[in-house]
Design a protein around this motif. Sequence first.
Motif, short mmCIF file in Angstrom:
data_model
loop_
_atom_site.label_atom_id
_atom_site.label_comp_id
_atom_site.label_asym_id
_atom_site.label_seq_id
_atom_site.Cartn_x
_atom_site.Cartn_y
_atom_site.Cartn_z
N PHE A 54 0.76 -1.16 0.07
CA PHE A 54 -0.03 0.00 -0.11
C PHE A 54 0.86 1.16 -0.02
O PHE A 54 1.73 1.59 0.99
CB PHE A 54 -0.92 0.19 1.27
CG PHE A 54 -1.74 1.19 1.41
CD1 PHE A 54 -2.87 1.29 0.30
CD2 PHE A 54 -1.45 2.28 2.26
CE1 PHE A 54 -3.86 2.32 0.22
CE2 PHE A 54 -2.37 3.53 2.17
CZ PHE A 54 -3.49 3.24 1.27
N GLU A 55 0.90 1.89 -1.22
CA GLU A 55 1.52 3.14 -1.09
C GLU A 55 0.69 4.49 -1.06
O GLU A 55 -0.54 4.55 -1.72
CB GLU A 55 2.39 3.26 -2.51
CG GLU A 55 3.18 2.25 -2.90
CD GLU A 55 3.54 2.29 -4.38
OE1 GLU A 55 3.92 3.21 -4.93
OE2 GLU A 55 3.32 1.02 -5.07
N ASP A 56 1.13 5.19 -0.45
CA ASP A 56 0.36 6.74 -0.03
C ASP A 56 1.39 7.97 -0.42
O ASP A 56 2.31 8.20 0.38
CB ASP A 56 -0.13 6.71 1.35
CG ASP A 56 -1.16 8.04 1.30
OD1 ASP A 56 -0.87 9.05 0.89
OD2 ASP A 56 -2.37 7.61 1.78
N VAL A 62 4.92 3.91 2.45
CA VAL A 62 4.64 2.55 2.03
C VAL A 62 4.28 1.49 3.14
O VAL A 62 5.38 1.33 4.20
CB VAL A 62 5.57 2.04 0.92
CG1 VAL A 62 7.03 1.94 1.62
CG2 VAL A 62 5.03 1.02 0.20
N ARG A 63 3.69 0.53 3.09
CA ARG A 63 3.52 -0.78 3.71
C ARG A 63 3.31 -2.00 2.81
O ARG A 63 2.54 -1.96 2.19
CB ARG A 63 2.18 -0.54 4.56
CG ARG A 63 2.10 -1.49 5.90
CD ARG A 63 0.59 -2.34 6.00
NE ARG A 63 0.09 -2.66 4.85
CZ ARG A 63 -0.80 -2.03 4.23
NH1 ARG A 63 -1.36 -1.07 4.76
NH2 ARG A 63 -1.40 -2.70 3.12
N PHE A 64 4.31 -2.69 3.36
CA PHE A 64 4.46 -4.05 2.59
C PHE A 64 3.69 -5.05 3.91
O PHE A 64 4.18 -4.85 4.77
CB PHE A 64 5.80 -4.65 2.48
CG PHE A 64 6.58 -3.56 1.23
CD1 PHE A 64 6.43 -4.21 -0.11
CD2 PHE A 64 7.21 -2.68 1.85
CE1 PHE A 64 6.97 -3.43 -1.02
CE2 PHE A 64 7.95 -1.89 0.54
CZ PHE A 64 7.59 -2.08 -0.88
N THR A 65 3.10 -6.24 3.23
CA THR A 65 2.45 -7.14 4.09
C THR A 65 3.06 -8.33 3.52
O THR A 65 2.72 -8.85 2.50
CB THR A 65 0.65 -7.16 4.06
OG1 THR A 65 0.48 -5.93 4.25
CG2 THR A 65 0.39 -8.09 4.93
N LEU A 250 -5.50 9.68 13.87
CA LEU A 250 -4.83 11.03 13.44
C LEU A 250 -5.79 11.95 12.59
O LEU A 250 -6.21 11.26 11.68
CB LEU A 250 -3.62 10.43 13.00
CG LEU A 250 -2.33 10.03 13.82
CD1 LEU A 250 -1.28 9.39 13.00
CD2 LEU A 250 -1.88 11.15 14.83
N GLY A 251 -5.62 13.13 12.62
CA GLY A 251 -6.18 13.93 11.73
C GLY A 251 -5.01 14.60 10.89
O GLY A 251 -4.29 15.14 11.43
N LEU A 252 -4.99 14.26 9.51
CA LEU A 252 -3.73 14.55 8.80
C LEU A 252 -4.31 15.23 7.52
O LEU A 252 -5.17 15.16 7.07
CB LEU A 252 -2.95 13.32 8.30
CG LEU A 252 -2.50 12.67 9.50
CD1 LEU A 252 -1.84 11.14 9.25
CD2 LEU A 252 -1.63 13.44 10.47
N VAL A 253 -3.32 16.00 6.94
CA VAL A 253 -3.68 16.68 5.71
C VAL A 253 -3.28 15.57 4.49
O VAL A 253 -2.44 14.74 4.93
CB VAL A 253 -2.48 17.68 5.31
CG1 VAL A 253 -2.27 18.16 3.86
CG2 VAL A 253 -2.64 18.79 5.99
N HIS A 254 -4.03 15.45 3.45
CA HIS A 254 -3.94 14.39 2.53
C HIS A 254 -4.20 15.02 1.26
O HIS A 254 -5.39 14.94 0.74
CB HIS A 254 -4.91 13.05 2.96
CG HIS A 254 -4.73 11.93 2.24
ND1 HIS A 254 -5.18 11.57 0.85
CD2 HIS A 254 -3.76 11.13 2.49
CE1 HIS A 254 -4.74 10.33 0.64
NE2 HIS A 254 -3.84 10.25 1.46
#
Length: 315
Positions: A54-56, A62-65, A250-254
């Motif tokens: 999952f890339e953001d 990035v998260r690899f599972t 978490l409240g974050l800018v996206h």
Amino acid sequence: MDFNPSFKDKKKTRDQSSLLCCKLFISEARNHDVLDAIEQAGRLDPETIIVNKFEDGAYNRVRFTLVSYVMHDITDSPIYSPLHQTILAMVEAAFGAINLEMHCGAHPRLGTVDDILFHPLARASLDEAAWLAKAVATDIGNKFQVPVYLYAAAHPTGKALDTIRRELGYYRPNFLGNQWAGWTMPEMLSEKPDEGPTMVSRARGITMIGARPWITLYNIPILSTDVSAARRIARMVSARGGGLPTVQTLGLVHGEDSTEIACMLLEPNQIGADRVQTRVEMLAAKEGLDVERGYFTDSSPEIILEKYMNLVSAN
């Protein structure tokens, strides 16, 4: 864990479905050559399967599972998992290609390899996940000279991830009021790590490593650039803010035209995404803000297990 089991032994253990899942969070999502190199390192051993990535780009994360099996000795103690060396290979590739001083993103982070989380799958136990987490932590601390903090079942007292992060200043943006850039802390740590040195490389930062039962990551877009409003909503949804138990937010800018409530559901079978979505929509309406339907950043453990079995059979 210098252990080289025979194929017969490996086959037997895999059939018994004693499996561990690893979620590997790395502070990069915009340089695809780097991501490809890390992923390639993760595919060197065909008995470890990358089931999801999952890339953001906005978060620059990035998260690899990954999933593989565990082998045991005659006392049923865990002695070997292909995940161990695969994770170390991916970590080495990340440290070789990413300089945290050059990193900027809208998601908090303390390290190039920011977080490594192990979950038991199928017949595996939480103790087995904690065993592998601690083994990987020792190697990362010693081999790469990176401070490692253990959490949850991998920590001697079960210390929570958010508690350690709060102590280390993880939640305080240091760039443009709402983003994180470069190294955010002194080079000499005041909180002694569980593994590795107390002196920090600004290029590599800190790594968190834990083991716990399955958690669900669920993000809800807010159609507003008002990050202060997003943070207010996030706090009121979270257990810490008096909202939903076992929910962290978490409240974050996206991106340029939206914010997001990033949610960690610690007990998704008790409080799931639908309930969180409803609470966010209710609070956002009071702020006069529109909310989109949220999305999961990973599959369920059942789907991950199915993917693993299908892919390992194909291999």
